[in-house]
Design an enzyme around this catalytic site. Structure first.
Site, PDB file in Angstrom:
ATOM      1  N   ASP A 104       0.846  -1.190   0.000  1.00 49.94           N
ATOM      2  CA  ASP A 104       0.000   0.000   0.000  1.00 49.94           C
ATOM      3  C   ASP A 104       0.882   1.240   0.000  1.00 49.94           C
ATOM      4  OD1 ASP A 104      -2.013   1.891   0.511  1.00 49.94           O
ATOM      5  OD2 ASP A 104      -3.058   0.570   1.917  1.00 49.94           O
ATOM      6  N   ASP A 211      -2.857   4.687  -2.627  1.00 50.23           N
ATOM      7  CA  ASP A 211      -3.738   5.497  -1.793  1.00 50.23           C
ATOM      8  C   ASP A 211      -4.153   6.787  -2.506  1.00 50.23           C
ATOM      9  OD1 ASP A 211      -4.748   5.608   1.060  1.00 50.23           O
ATOM     10  OD2 ASP A 211      -3.701   7.532   0.997  1.00 50.23           O
ATOM     11  N   GLU A 268      -6.943   3.652  -5.402  1.00 46.85           N
ATOM     12  CA  GLU A 268      -8.057   4.224  -4.648  1.00 46.85           C
ATOM     13  C   GLU A 268      -8.337   5.598  -5.251  1.00 46.85           C
ATOM     14  OE1 GLU A 268      -9.359   5.176  -0.050  1.00 46.85           O
ATOM     15  OE2 GLU A 268      -7.473   5.924  -0.823  1.00 46.85           O
ATOM     16  N   HIS A 340     -10.351  -0.865   6.080  1.00 48.21           N
ATOM     17  CA  HIS A 340      -9.937  -0.238   7.338  1.00 48.21           C
ATOM     18  C   HIS A 340     -10.560   1.141   7.543  1.00 48.21           C
ATOM     19  CE1 HIS A 340      -7.537   1.440   4.206  1.00 48.21           C
ATOM     20  NE2 HIS A 340      -7.095   2.382   5.014  1.00 48.21           N
ATOM     21  N   ASP A 341     -11.286   1.653   6.539  1.00 48.96           N
ATOM     22  CA  ASP A 341     -11.930   2.968   6.654  1.00 48.96           C
ATOM     23  C   ASP A 341     -13.441   2.860   6.873  1.00 48.96           C
ATOM     24  OD1 ASP A 341      -9.507   4.271   6.140  1.00 48.96           O
ATOM     25  OD2 ASP A 341      -9.892   4.399   3.984  1.00 48.96           O
TER      26      ASP A 341
HETATM   27  O1  TEU Z   1      -8.473   7.088   2.410  1.00 50.86           O
HETATM   28  C1  TEU Z   1      -8.931   8.008   1.473  1.00 50.86           C
HETATM   29  C2  TEU Z   1     -10.097   8.765   1.803  1.00 50.86           C
HETATM   30  O2  TEU Z   1     -10.696   9.395   0.950  1.00 50.86           O
HETATM   31  C3  TEU Z   1     -10.533   8.856   3.195  1.00 50.86           C
HETATM   32  O3  TEU Z   1     -11.035  10.140   3.388  1.00 50.86           O
HETATM   33  C4  TEU Z   1     -11.559   7.866   3.415  1.00 50.86           C
HETATM   34  O4  TEU Z   1     -12.580   8.068   2.492  1.00 50.86           O
HETATM   35  C5  TEU Z   1     -12.110   8.078   4.773  1.00 50.86           C
HETATM   36  O5  TEU Z   1     -11.172   7.681   5.687  1.00 50.86           O
HETATM   37  C6  TEU Z   1     -13.309   7.248   4.936  1.00 50.86           C
HETATM   38  O6  TEU Z   1     -13.735   7.435   6.211  1.00 50.86           O
HETATM   39  C7  TEU Z   1      -7.136   6.728   2.326  1.00 50.86           C
HETATM   40  C8  TEU Z   1      -6.829   5.644   3.331  1.00 50.86           C
HETATM   41  O7  TEU Z   1      -7.563   4.492   3.010  1.00 50.86           O
HETATM   42  C9  TEU Z   1      -7.125   6.168   4.697  1.00 50.86           C
HETATM   43  O8  TEU Z   1      -6.938   5.188   5.685  1.00 50.86           O
HETATM   44  C10 TEU Z   1      -6.184   7.320   4.940  1.00 50.86           C
HETATM   45  O9  TEU Z   1      -6.482   7.918   6.178  1.00 50.86           O
HETATM   46  C11 TEU Z   1      -6.279   8.377   3.845  1.00 50.86           C
HETATM   47  O10 TEU Z   1      -6.261   7.817   2.549  1.00 50.86           O
HETATM   48  C12 TEU Z   1      -5.098   9.310   3.929  1.00 50.86           C
HETATM   49  O11 TEU Z   1      -3.929   8.645   3.543  1.00 50.86           O
END
Ligand code: TEU
Ligand code: CA
Length: 567
Positions: A104, A211, A268, A340-341
Site C-alpha cells: 500500500d 492510496d 483508490e 480499514h476505513d
Molecule cells: O483514504 C482516502 C479517503 O478518501 C478517506 O477520506 C476515506 O474516504 C475516509 O477515511 C473514509 O472514512 C485513504 C486511506 O484508506 C485512509 O486510511 C487514509 O487515512 C487516507 O487515505 C489518507 O492517507
C-alpha cells in the site's frame, strides 16, 4: 485482415483479495501491536480460506498519526512492525504459499517527519517546491483568521492549510496537518517517487494499492471551492483535482515504476464516476488494473460521510447496476463492503443481533461475490465481525473520528449525537483486533492491545468459525472457491431484477449459454420469491450455494440467499 483473437482475461479477474491491517492482525511479541512476524504466523489461515492476493496496509516507517498512512521513509519498515528482513521474509513466505503481495503506497502525501518535508520547511531549500507552500490570501495578515490561501477543508477536520510562522507561509494537507501533500507538478518529486516504486518492485512485490491516487493531479492555480461550514474534503474535491493531469501522472507512474514487469495495481480514487473509472482502468491506457470507488458506500450518507441518511436497498442496487453496466465492456472494478476505513457490513446494513448475524453476514457476502469485478475481503469480515460498542469518545483513537467529533461539537452538535454518529461510521469499528480465538485478548496479543478487543470475541472468532461448517467463514470459503471455478462470475454479463424491491436482491449473470441467478433476502421477514420477477423457476436450475438448508423453495427465510446455475 482477420480480427486479432481477443486476449484471455487477466488472471486477477478470477482472484480474491484479502486485506490485512498489520496493526490489528496478530502481535508476535506482546507489545500490543500487530506486526510482520505475526502476519507470517497466520498465512496458512489465508491459504485455507483460499484467497489469492494479500493487500497489506502500510508497514513503512511512520509516526503513526494516521496509522501508517503518514510515511516518513518509504524504504524502511516501522520498528513497531519489524525490520526490512521481516518484510523480505513476508514476501517470500507469501510466494511460497502461492499468495501474491500487494503493498500500500501513499504517494499523494508524506509524513511531516519525512526528510523531504523537513528540508522543504526551509524556504531557501531546493525541496521547498516539493510540497505546496502558498502565501496568505491577498489582503490578509499571514496567520490571521481567514488568511488561509483557499477555503478547502481537510478530510480530518479543520482547514487543509497549516500556517508556518517561521516562513509566514502555509502548506497544503488534504488529510492531517502531519500529512503534507507532495507537489507532483515538480518533475523531481515524480522521479523520486518512481524510484521508490522501482525499489519495491525489485524486492519482489506483485503489485500496489495506491492510496488516494487521483488526488495527485492538482490544478496549477488553487481557487476557493464550495464549502459548507464544518464540512470536509468531499465538498472541495472538484476544485482540487485536475483529472487530465491525474491520468497523465498515473500513466507515467505505471510506465516508469513498473518498467517491463507485469504488476497488478489497484488505485483508490475518490469522487470518481463510472466514466472516469472506465478511463482509469481501460487496458489500452496502461494506468490502473482496477479501482476502489466510493459511490456504493455513500448510500447511507448525504455529502460528507458523517451526514447520515437512511439506507435504501433500491438505491444501492441502482448504483451497483450502473457500475456493472458501465464497466462491462471496458474497465474493471474492485468489489468491497469493508476495509480499514469503513464500519463493519454486518452492523451497517445487515443485522448483527444473535438471531440474524450469521445469515446476514453471509447474504451480504453472496450479493457482493457474485458480481463482476474482483472481490476484496477485509480481515474479520469472513468471521462476521461486528462494530465496536464505544462507551465514550475517549475510547476512539482514530484521527478522522476525533477530528469530526471536535469540529461537530465546537459547532454546537450535542456530544451524544456526535458520538452516536462515530459509533455508526467511525473507522475504529474496523480496527479492533482480529478475533482469533476465545482466549484472553482474542488470541491477538499476550499484552495490552493498542485498541480494545471487541467483547464479543468469545463467540465470534476464527477458531470457532473454522471448525463450524455452517459459519460465515465457511460461506466465504465457498464463495472464493466458486470465483475460481466459474468464469461466469468474473466475465458473465449482468442484469438486475426487481430493481425497486425494498428488501430483496436478484440478478442474472449470463455467459455463453450458461445462466446464473442470485436471490437474496435483505430483511428479517420471509420473502416470497415471486416478488423478485425471476425469468425462470429457480428449482429448474441447480442450487450451487445457499445460506440455509431445508427452507421452502418458494420463500426466502430472513436473510437467506441462494445461487442457481443453468448450463
Ligand atoms: O483514504 C482516502 C479517503 O478518501 C478517506 O477520506 C476515506 O474516504 C475516509 O477515511 C473514509 O472514512 C485513504 C486511506 O484508506 C485512509 O486510511 C487514509 O487515512 C487516507 O487515505 C489518507 O492517507
Ligand atoms: Ca508487536
Amino acid at each position: 485482415m482477420t480480427e486479432p483473437e481477443p486476449l484471455p482475461p487477466p488472471w486477477w479477474h478470477s482472484a480474491v483479495v484479502y486485506q490485512i491491517y498489520p496493526r490489528s492482525f496478530c502481535d508476535s511479541n506482546g507489545d500490543g501491536i500487530g506486526d510482520l512476524p505475526g502476519v507470517i504466523s497466520k498465512l496458512d489461515y489465508l491459504v485455507e480460506l483460499g484467497v489469492d492476493i494479500v493487500w497489506f496496509s502500510p508497514f513503512f516507517r511512520s509516526p503513526q498519526v494516521d496509522n501508517g498512512y503518514d510515511i516518513s521513509d518509504y524504504r524502511g519498515i516501522d520498528p513497531i512492525f519489524g525490520t526490512l528482513a521481516d518484510a523480505d521474509m513476508l514476501i517470500e513466505a507469501c510466494h511460497e504459499r502461492g499468495l501474491k503481495v500487494l503493498i500500500d503506497l501513499v504517494l499523494n502525501h508524506t509524513s511531516d517527519q519525512h526528510a523531504w518535508f523537513i528540508e522543504s520547511r526551509v524556504p531557501t531549500s531546493s525541496k521547498r517546491d516539493w510540497y505546496y507552500w502558498r502565501p496568505a490570501r491577498a489582503g490578509f495578515e499571514p496567520g490571521a483568521p481567514g488568511a488561509e490561501p483557499t477555503n478547502w477543508g481537510s478530510a480530518f477536520g479543520g482547514s487543509a492549510w497549516e500556517y508556518d510562522p517561521e516562513s509566514r507561509e502555509y502548506y497544503l494537507h488534504l488529510f492531517a496537518k502531519e500529512q503534507p501533500d507532495l507537489n507532483w507538478l515538480n518533475p523531481a518529486v515524480r522521479e523520486a517517487l518512481f524510484e521508490t516504486v522501482r525499489w519495491w518492485v525489485a524486492r519482489g512485490v506483485d503489485g500496489f494499492r495506491l492510496d488516494v491516487i487521483n488526488l495527485i493531479g492538482k490544478p496549477e492555480v488553487f481557487a476557493d471551492g464550495y464549502v459548507e461550514p464544518g464540512s470536509a474534503l468531499s465538498y472541495a474535491l472538484p476544485d482540487l483535482i485536475d483529472t487530465e493531469r491525474a491520468h497523465e501522472f498515473i500513466a507515467a507512474l505505471h510506465q516508469e515504476g513498473w518498467g517491463d514487469k507485469v504488476l497488478f495495481s489497484v488505485g483508490e480514487v475518490v469522487g470518481v464516476d463510472v466514466e472516469e473509472a472506465r478511463r482509469y482502468t481501460d487496458p489500452l491506457r496502461c494506468e490502473l488494473d482496477m479501482v476502489i470507488t466510493f459511490e456504493h458506500m455513500a448510500v447511507d450518507e448525504h455529502g460528507p460521510k458523517w451526514a447520515l441518511k437512511d439506507f435504501s436497498l433500491p438505491e444501492l442496487k441502482a448504483i451497483l447496476a450502473r457500475w456493472q453496466h458501465g464497466l462491462a465492456e471496458v474497465g474493471w472494478n474492485s468489489l468491497y463492503w469493508c476495509n480499514h476505513d469503513q464500519p463493519r457490513i454486518v452492523s451497517r446494513w445487515g443485522d448483527d443481533s444473535p438471531e440474524h448475524r450469521v445469515a446476514s453476514a453471509k447474504t451480504w457476502a453472496t450479493i457482493l461475490h457474485c458480481l463482476r469485478g474482483t472481490p476484496f475481503i477485509y480481515q474479520g469480515e469472513e468471521l462476521g465481525m461486528t462494530n465496536v460498542p464505544f462507551a465514550s469518545i475517549e475510547e476512539v483513537v482514530d484521527i478522522e473520528a476525533r477530528g469530526f467529533f471536535h469540529d461537530a461539537t465546537a459547532m454546537g452538535m450535542d456530544p451524544e449525537t456526535a458520538l452516536n454518529i462515530v459509533r455508526r461510521k467511525g473507522r475504529d469499528n474496523a480496527r479492533s483486533p482480529m478475533q482469533w480465538d476465545a482466549s484472553p485478548q482474542a488470541g491477538f496479543t499476550t499484552g495490552e492491545p493498542w485498541i480494545p478487543v471487541n467483547p464479543n470475541y468469545t463467540e465470534i472468532n476464527a477458531a470457532a468459525a473454522v471448525a463450524d461448517p455452517a459459519s460465515v467463514w465457511a460461506h466465504y470459503r465457498a464463495l472464493i472457491a466458486l470465483r475460481h471455478e466459474l468464469t461466469i462470475l468474473s466475465d458473465g454479463s449482468f442484469e438486475l431484477l426487481a430493481p425497486d424491491h425494498e428488501r430483496g436482491v436478484a440478478y442474472v449473470r449470463i455467459l455463453e449459454g450458461q445462466r446464473l441467478i442470485v436471490v437474496a433476502n435483505c430483511s428479517s421477514e420471509p420473502l416470497p420469491l415471486v416478488e423478485l420477477d425471476l425469468p425462470i423457476i429457480p428449482e429448474t436450475g441447480v442450487r450451487i450455494l445457499g445460506t440455509h438448508e431445508g427452507t421452502s423453495c418458494e420463500v426466502l427465510a430472513p436473510w437467506e440467499s441462494r445461487v442457481y446455475v443453468w448450463t
